[in-house]
Design a protein around this motif. Structure first.
Motif, PDB file in Angstrom:
ATOM      1  N   UNK A   1      34.915  51.781  51.692  1.00 35.68           N
ATOM      2  CA  UNK A   1      34.572  52.929  50.837  1.00 35.68           C
ATOM      3  C   UNK A   1      35.565  52.906  49.672  1.00 35.68           C
ATOM      4  N   UNK A   2      35.043  52.765  48.462  1.00 35.57           N
ATOM      5  CA  UNK A   2      35.879  52.602  47.273  1.00 35.57           C
ATOM      6  C   UNK A   2      36.037  53.952  46.588  1.00 35.57           C
ATOM      7  N   UNK A   3      37.265  54.411  46.441  1.00 31.99           N
ATOM      8  CA  UNK A   3      37.536  55.695  45.784  1.00 31.99           C
ATOM      9  C   UNK A   3      38.345  55.444  44.524  1.00 31.99           C
ATOM     10  N   UNK A   4      37.990  56.132  43.442  1.00 33.89           N
ATOM     11  CA  UNK A   4      38.820  56.078  42.232  1.00 33.89           C
ATOM     12  C   UNK A   4      39.649  57.351  42.171  1.00 33.89           C
ATOM     13  N   UNK A   5      40.947  57.200  42.415  1.00 36.54           N
ATOM     14  CA  UNK A   5      41.842  58.348  42.331  1.00 36.54           C
ATOM     15  C   UNK A   5      42.171  58.658  40.885  1.00 36.54           C
ATOM     16  N   UNK A   6      42.715  59.876  40.632  1.00 36.99           N
ATOM     17  CA  UNK A   6      43.131  60.216  39.269  1.00 36.99           C
ATOM     18  C   UNK A   6      44.398  59.473  38.873  1.00 36.99           C
ATOM     19  N   UNK A   7      44.483  59.080  37.605  1.00 37.74           N
ATOM     20  CA  UNK A   7      45.746  58.582  37.045  1.00 37.74           C
ATOM     21  C   UNK A   7      46.583  59.821  36.762  1.00 37.74           C
ATOM     22  N   UNK A   8      47.774  59.891  37.374  1.00 32.26           N
ATOM     23  CA  UNK A   8      48.595  61.096  37.260  1.00 32.26           C
ATOM     24  C   UNK A   8      49.009  61.305  35.807  1.00 32.26           C
ATOM     25  N   UNK A   9      48.825  62.558  35.316  1.00 31.90           N
ATOM     26  CA  UNK A   9      49.188  62.868  33.934  1.00 31.90           C
ATOM     27  C   UNK A   9      48.067  62.577  32.949  1.00 31.90           C
ATOM     28  N   UNK A  10      46.951  62.032  33.412  1.00 30.22           N
ATOM     29  CA  UNK A  10      45.833  61.750  32.504  1.00 30.22           C
ATOM     30  C   UNK A  10      44.530  62.402  32.963  1.00 30.22           C
ATOM     31  N   UNK A  11      44.145  62.163  34.216  1.00 34.48           N
ATOM     32  CA  UNK A  11      42.862  62.673  34.703  1.00 34.48           C
ATOM     33  C   UNK A  11      43.059  64.061  35.308  1.00 34.48           C
ATOM     34  N   UNK A  12      42.383  65.044  34.758  1.00 34.34           N
ATOM     35  CA  UNK A  12      42.540  66.436  35.211  1.00 34.34           C
ATOM     36  C   UNK A  12      41.187  67.042  35.589  1.00 34.34           C
ATOM     37  N   UNK A  13      41.166  68.021  36.522  1.00 32.51           N
ATOM     38  CA  UNK A  13      42.296  68.523  37.307  1.00 32.51           C
ATOM     39  C   UNK A  13      42.684  67.534  38.420  1.00 32.51           C
ATOM     40  N   UNK A  14      43.918  67.067  38.365  1.00 28.02           N
ATOM     41  CA  UNK A  14      44.340  65.956  39.213  1.00 28.02           C
ATOM     42  C   UNK A  14      44.173  66.262  40.703  1.00 28.02           C
ATOM     43  N   UNK A  15      44.636  67.441  41.128  1.00 32.10           N
ATOM     44  CA  UNK A  15      44.586  67.767  42.560  1.00 32.10           C
ATOM     45  C   UNK A  15      43.147  67.817  43.051  1.00 32.10           C
ATOM     46  N   UNK A  16      42.284  68.403  42.235  1.00 34.87           N
ATOM     47  CA  UNK A  16      40.866  68.515  42.624  1.00 34.87           C
ATOM     48  C   UNK A  16      40.223  67.121  42.701  1.00 34.87           C
ATOM     49  N   UNK A  17      40.545  66.264  41.738  1.00 33.90           N
ATOM     50  CA  UNK A  17      39.970  64.908  41.731  1.00 33.90           C
ATOM     51  C   UNK A  17      40.469  64.103  42.929  1.00 33.90           C
TER      52      UNK A  17
END
Ligand code: AR6
Length: 181
Positions: free
Chosen positions: A82-98
């Protein structure tokens, strides 16, 4: 090794390599948007799975932060990746929700596919720079919350590469589990 049973789902933390978990139905990849080889977890998974995995991934890419897609496992000793794309910290928002969405979406895919066991790495905490403790709270919180509605998945394993990350996840799991009593 820390292990807790919450809402009928066993959640455990181990130190190891995500590409060497033969007793789980699916392993989760900390992927890149293009679902290509990459480094870290994605490198380990693609190297072990062989070129067939990239081939199967090609028509599914690109994915967005917070999304998950499921493929076969090719030469890995599992049924699925299962491939997940996590948020890049400081760029993709809302980070915690993503980040939470990665764990929820991966578990929903596994559950929908009738799988019983899933192993996760600490998504976004390597190349994507998410602070380890914040990420562990979000990851374990999302799994505990999801456990309430899972029908098929009965075992979730966190596979941590480093000893310090194992100890962190064990501590956070104990804290969150105590809060649920
Ligand atoms: N098994 C378990 N954990 C591992 C392994 C392994 N074999 N290798 C590294 N870790 P990362 P991200 C830990 O960078 O932050 C890739 O290049 C590592 O110590 O794999 O989501 C992709 O192509 C860290 O704690 O994932 C993407 O471009 C955690 O796994 C990008 O990196 C996640 O590290 C994704 O970055």
């Amino acid at each position: 090794m820390a292990e807790r049973v919450l809402h009928g789902v066993t959640i455990e933390c181990v130190q190891g390599n995500i590409a060497s978990q033969p007793d789980v139905d699916a392993v989760v990849n900390a992927a890149n948007a293009a679902l290509r080889m990459g480094g870290g977890v994605a490198g380990a998974i693609h190297r072990a799975a062989g070129p067939g995995l990239e081939e199967e991934c090609r028509p599914l890419a690109p994915i967005r932060p917070g999304e998950a897609v499921m493929t076969g496992a090719h030469r890995l000793p599992n049924r699925h990746v299962i491939h997940c794309l996590g948020p890049v910290y400081g760029r993709d928002e809302p980070a915690a929700e993503l980040l939470a969405s990665c764990y929820r979406s991966a578990l929903d895919l596994a559950d929908g596919g009738g799988l019983r066991s899933v192993a996760f790495p600490a998504i976004s905490t390597g190349a994507f720079g998410y602070p380890a403790e914040q990420a562990a709270r979000i990851a374990l919180g999302a799994v505990i919350e999801s456990a309430q509605r899972l029908q098929s998945v009965r075992h979730v394993r966190f596979v941590l590469f480093q000893k310090s990350d194992l100890l962190l996840h064990e501590r956070v799991l104990e804290e969150l589990a105590a809060g649920k009593k």
